[in-house]
Design a protein around this motif. Structure first.
Motif, PDB file in Angstrom:
ATOM      1  N   ILE A   1      -2.207  13.464 -11.940  1.00 16.47           N
ATOM      2  CA  ILE A   1      -3.544  12.902 -12.116  1.00 16.47           C
ATOM      3  C   ILE A   1      -3.989  12.964 -13.574  1.00 16.47           C
ATOM      4  N   SER A   2      -3.538  13.959 -14.331  1.00 22.81           N
ATOM      5  CA  SER A   2      -3.936  14.071 -15.733  1.00 22.81           C
ATOM      6  C   SER A   2      -3.468  12.860 -16.542  1.00 22.81           C
ATOM      7  N   HIS A   3      -2.360  12.247 -16.151  1.00 25.84           N
ATOM      8  CA  HIS A   3      -1.870  11.062 -16.844  1.00 25.84           C
ATOM      9  C   HIS A   3      -2.665   9.814 -16.477  1.00 25.84           C
ATOM     10  N   MET A   4      -3.385   9.877 -15.373  1.00 18.92           N
ATOM     11  CA  MET A   4      -4.136   8.715 -14.888  1.00 18.92           C
ATOM     12  C   MET A   4      -5.577   8.690 -15.381  1.00 18.92           C
ATOM     13  N   LYS A   5      -6.093   9.805 -15.899  1.00 19.61           N
ATOM     14  CA  LYS A   5      -7.494   9.888 -16.280  1.00 19.61           C
ATOM     15  C   LYS A   5      -7.948   8.773 -17.224  1.00 19.61           C
ATOM     16  N   PRO A   6      -7.146   8.384 -18.216  1.00 15.84           N
ATOM     17  CA  PRO A   6      -7.622   7.301 -19.085  1.00 15.84           C
ATOM     18  C   PRO A   6      -7.848   5.980 -18.332  1.00 15.84           C
TER      19      PRO A   6
ATOM     20  N   SER B   1       0.821  -1.217   0.000  1.00 16.51           N
ATOM     21  CA  SER B   1       0.000   0.000   0.000  1.00 16.51           C
ATOM     22  C   SER B   1       0.851   1.261   0.000  1.00 16.51           C
ATOM     23  N   GLU B   2       1.884   1.279   0.833  1.00 21.59           N
ATOM     24  CA  GLU B   2       2.751   2.451   0.882  1.00 21.59           C
ATOM     25  C   GLU B   2       3.446   2.674  -0.459  1.00 21.59           C
ATOM     26  N   ASN B   3       3.867   1.599  -1.109  1.00 24.47           N
ATOM     27  CA  ASN B   3       4.508   1.743  -2.424  1.00 24.47           C
ATOM     28  C   ASN B   3       3.530   2.240  -3.475  1.00 24.47           C
ATOM     29  N   VAL B   4       2.297   1.768  -3.440  1.00 24.18           N
ATOM     30  CA  VAL B   4       1.283   2.245  -4.383  1.00 24.18           C
ATOM     31  C   VAL B   4       1.006   3.717  -4.148  1.00 24.18           C
ATOM     32  N   HIS B   5       0.854   4.116  -2.879  1.00 28.09           N
ATOM     33  CA  HIS B   5       0.622   5.538  -2.571  1.00 28.09           C
ATOM     34  C   HIS B   5       1.799   6.395  -3.045  1.00 28.09           C
ATOM     35  N   PHE B   6       3.017   5.917  -2.838  1.00 26.12           N
ATOM     36  CA  PHE B   6       4.202   6.640  -3.292  1.00 26.12           C
ATOM     37  C   PHE B   6       4.188   6.788  -4.817  1.00 26.12           C
ATOM     38  N   PHE B   7       3.897   5.701  -5.514  1.00 26.92           N
ATOM     39  CA  PHE B   7       3.848   5.707  -6.971  1.00 26.92           C
ATOM     40  C   PHE B   7       2.786   6.685  -7.477  1.00 26.92           C
TER      41      PHE B   7
ATOM     42  N   ARG C   1       1.671   9.321  -6.068  1.00 24.43           N
ATOM     43  CA  ARG C   1       2.080  10.719  -5.860  1.00 24.43           C
ATOM     44  C   ARG C   1       3.040  11.189  -6.955  1.00 24.43           C
ATOM     45  N   LEU C   2       3.740  10.261  -7.584  1.00 31.89           N
ATOM     46  CA  LEU C   2       4.702  10.612  -8.629  1.00 31.89           C
ATOM     47  C   LEU C   2       4.049  10.920  -9.968  1.00 31.89           C
ATOM     48  N   ILE C   3       2.869  10.367 -10.181  1.00 33.15           N
ATOM     49  CA  ILE C   3       2.208  10.509 -11.472  1.00 33.15           C
ATOM     50  C   ILE C   3       1.144  11.602 -11.378  1.00 33.15           C
TER      51      ILE C   3
END
Length: 107
Positions: free
Chosen positions: A98-103, A86-92, A94-96
């Motif tokens: 949100i506009s790149h995640m919309k699709p 979970s901590e690694n996913v949260h860290f990841f 934060r790096l990306i």
């Protein structure tokens, strides 16, 4: 870390946090399942299910005592795979931006 752990249901999270709030100096807690249920506003059967799941996920160890309230020991939280992932996913995330995640988001 516990509050935002993807591997825990809301009930598991609540039960674990309630157990943690009862920890004594010997790193054990012994609230009854009835007390946990009352504190969280859930049924005792829900507490029992959450405790079983928390044991399987290695968040707690239960010391069962015939005729007495169980004692709960907290396992090593720092190395728990559910928390580490979970901590690694949260860290990841934060790096990306949100506009790149919309699709990939369904909202």
């Amino acid at each position: 870390m516990i509050r935002k752990c993807y591997g825990l249901s809301m009930n598991e999270r609540g039960v674990l946090l309630d157990i943690l709030s009862h920890l004594g100096e010997n790193e054990e807690a012994f609230p009854s399942q009835e007390a946990i249920a009352c504190n969280l506003g859930i049924s005792e059967s829900t507490v029992k299910s959450a405790i079983t799941s928390l044991e399987e996920k290695r968040f707690i160890k239960t010391v069962r005592r015939r005729g007495q309230v169980n004692r709960y020991r907290i396992d090593q939280l720092e190395g728990n795979p559910y928390l580490v992932l979970s901590e690694n996913v949260h860290f990841f995330l934060r790096l990306i931006p949100i506009s790149h995640m919309k699709p990939y988001l369904n909202c």
